[in-house]
Scaffold this motif. Sequence first.
Motif, mmCIF file in Angstrom:
data_model
loop_
_atom_site.group_PDB
_atom_site.id
_atom_site.type_symbol
_atom_site.label_atom_id
_atom_site.label_comp_id
_atom_site.label_asym_id
_atom_site.label_seq_id
_atom_site.Cartn_x
_atom_site.Cartn_y
_atom_site.Cartn_z
ATOM 1 N N ASP A 64 0.817 -1.214 0.000
ATOM 2 C CA ASP A 64 0.000 0.000 0.000
ATOM 3 C C ASP A 64 0.852 1.266 0.000
ATOM 4 N N ALA A 65 1.982 1.224 0.702
ATOM 5 C CA ALA A 65 2.788 2.438 0.870
ATOM 6 C C ALA A 65 3.792 2.655 -0.260
ATOM 7 N N HIS A 66 4.387 1.559 -0.771
ATOM 8 C CA HIS A 66 5.501 1.714 -1.708
ATOM 9 C C HIS A 66 5.306 0.987 -3.044
ATOM 10 N N GLY A 67 4.231 0.234 -3.194
ATOM 11 C CA GLY A 67 3.974 -0.433 -4.458
ATOM 12 C C GLY A 67 4.545 -1.846 -4.519
ATOM 13 N N ASP A 68 4.235 -2.513 -5.624
ATOM 14 C CA ASP A 68 4.584 -3.927 -5.740
ATOM 15 C C ASP A 68 6.072 -4.156 -6.001
ATOM 16 N N MET A 69 6.747 -3.240 -6.674
ATOM 17 C CA MET A 69 8.164 -3.444 -6.978
ATOM 18 C C MET A 69 8.992 -3.525 -5.695
ATOM 19 N N ALA A 70 8.779 -2.576 -4.781
ATOM 20 C CA ALA A 70 9.503 -2.590 -3.512
ATOM 21 C C ALA A 70 9.150 -3.830 -2.701
ATOM 22 N N THR A 71 7.876 -4.206 -2.720
ATOM 23 C CA THR A 71 7.442 -5.392 -1.967
ATOM 24 C C THR A 71 8.091 -6.652 -2.514
ATOM 25 N N ASN A 72 8.026 -6.853 -3.822
ATOM 26 C CA ASN A 72 8.589 -8.056 -4.429
ATOM 27 C C ASN A 72 10.115 -8.103 -4.297
ATOM 28 N N CYS A 73 10.763 -6.967 -4.397
ATOM 29 C CA CYS A 73 12.221 -6.943 -4.225
ATOM 30 C C CYS A 73 12.608 -7.296 -2.794
ATOM 31 N N THR A 74 11.807 -6.865 -1.827
ATOM 32 C CA THR A 74 12.060 -7.234 -0.435
ATOM 33 C C THR A 74 11.891 -8.736 -0.242
ATOM 34 N N LEU A 75 10.857 -9.302 -0.848
ATOM 35 C CA LEU A 75 10.655 -10.747 -0.762
ATOM 36 C C LEU A 75 11.810 -11.500 -1.410
ATOM 37 N N THR A 76 12.308 -10.975 -2.518
ATOM 38 C CA THR A 76 13.457 -11.594 -3.188
ATOM 39 C C THR A 76 14.689 -11.563 -2.287
ATOM 40 N N ALA A 77 14.904 -10.439 -1.598
ATOM 41 C CA ALA A 77 16.040 -10.328 -0.676
ATOM 42 C C ALA A 77 15.914 -11.329 0.468
ATOM 43 N N LEU A 78 14.698 -11.548 0.940
ATOM 44 C CA LEU A 78 14.479 -12.535 1.998
ATOM 45 C C LEU A 78 14.806 -13.943 1.510
ATOM 46 N N LEU A 79 14.417 -14.250 0.272
ATOM 47 C CA LEU A 79 14.761 -15.553 -0.294
ATOM 48 C C LEU A 79 16.275 -15.718 -0.431
ATOM 49 N N LEU A 80 16.962 -14.642 -0.778
ATOM 50 C CA LEU A 80 18.423 -14.699 -0.872
ATOM 51 C C LEU A 80 19.036 -14.997 0.494
ATOM 52 N N ALA A 81 18.469 -14.412 1.554
ATOM 53 C CA ALA A 81 18.944 -14.702 2.910
ATOM 54 C C ALA A 81 18.699 -16.170 3.268
ATOM 55 N N GLY A 82 17.526 -16.684 2.896
ATOM 56 C CA GLY A 82 17.231 -18.090 3.150
ATOM 57 C C GLY A 82 18.153 -19.024 2.393
ATOM 58 N N LEU A 83 18.468 -18.668 1.144
ATOM 59 C CA LEU A 83 19.401 -19.473 0.353
ATOM 60 C C LEU A 83 20.787 -19.484 0.996
ATOM 61 N N SER A 84 21.212 -18.351 1.536
ATOM 62 C CA SER A 84 22.511 -18.273 2.205
ATOM 63 C C SER A 84 22.544 -19.189 3.431
ATOM 64 N N MET A 85 21.449 -19.240 4.182
ATOM 65 C CA MET A 85 21.378 -20.140 5.336
ATOM 66 C C MET A 85 21.460 -21.597 4.896
ATOM 67 N N THR A 86 20.796 -21.926 3.794
ATOM 68 C CA THR A 86 20.822 -23.303 3.294
ATOM 69 C C THR A 86 22.234 -23.718 2.898
ATOM 70 N N LEU A 87 22.996 -22.786 2.353
ATOM 71 C CA LEU A 87 24.383 -23.067 1.977
ATOM 72 C C LEU A 87 25.229 -23.474 3.180
#
Length: 388
Positions: free
Chosen positions: A333-356
């Motif tokens: 609502d505040a920043h739009g879908d691009m900021a939201t999806n990019c944040t979700l992508t960054a979270l997935l990158l953090a999860g991938l790093s933990m899996t490594l």
Amino acid sequence: MSGWVTEFCSVSQGLRVTLLSGAALMTTGAWLKVLSASPDSFYLAFLGQALVGTAQIFILGVPARLAAVWFGPKQVSTACALGVFGNQVGVALGFLIPPEVVGNHEQLEDIGHDLKILYYGMATGPSIILCLVLFFFQKEPPLPPSPAQATLRCQVPITDKTADRQTYLQSLKSLLTNRNFVLLLLSYGINVAVFYVVSTLLNQIVLLHFAEAEEDAGRIGLTIVLAGVVGSVTGGIILDKTHRFKECTLVVYFMGLAGMLAFTFTLTLGHIWVIYLTGGFLGFFMTGYLGIGYEFAAELTYPIPEGTSSGLLNVSSEVFGVIFTLTGGEMLDAHGDMATNCTLTALLLAGLSMTLLIEGKALKRQAAVALRRSHAHLEQEEILTTQT
């Protein structure tokens, strides 16, 4: 909580009691909803839905436990994946059937009539399952299907309830002090929670780029789920063939990350059919990760019962899911879908790093299978030597 209840009941009472409890609650709640299809029966509908929701506590953690108890080492991952597959089929049918059965009528009586038809169907299915479990399902096979299960059956059973509770708490403590499992717990929770956010906000995100595309948003959601069904089964089959748990987990996680990136940056292209493709790609890997995560956890935590590890994974995904969904909605609502999806992508990158960081060689269930086979081979050689 679902897996904890599943494990506690299945270990102390058996899988049969666990499944009967879940099926009975599901059936009771479904029939109460049949009686609630009118505007003045809200509390009855609420009670029925609460019972259906409570039934999930007994059901959600079953696939990993049932697969381990009933299937051998070359089928256990596929069996677990098929259990997750069944759950995803139910979600897909939830996208598909209600809009077809319940029409958008002007009269409440007509809507109530359609709801009653829907509820009758939803009550018939659990009733049939309850009867099948009651008359045909056994708590375990007569002979252990795998060396790992044979080892567990050779252990002295716990009959004292106090000791049983202490053992259960010891299992939880052991899991939460297992570095590899904690890393998987966090990375699994992040992955599944991101999928929850995408599923929840999908309609809003699609409508930001495609006006009057409500039906397309629903079909894209269905595509994501159906692709995930295929991904779940495919992942289970590959695990049974290769037993490369960390490698499969990393590949699926990385491809889920790639799918999130593709979904994010194709929204602005203006072609709705591209979103069907990227959504299906995302669902194939993110939902396909569910069964792989259960099996990887079972490998890392053997001989702790599978229901305990899968239960903690479910708790992690639900906690992260609530936090991410609330935060994602505010961010959208505040920043739009691009900021939201990019944040979700960054979270997935953090999860991938933990899996490594998870040690890929710490597969305790596979080690137990290999050890028992080695002992059996040595015993066979001793018998042959004695006979000669």
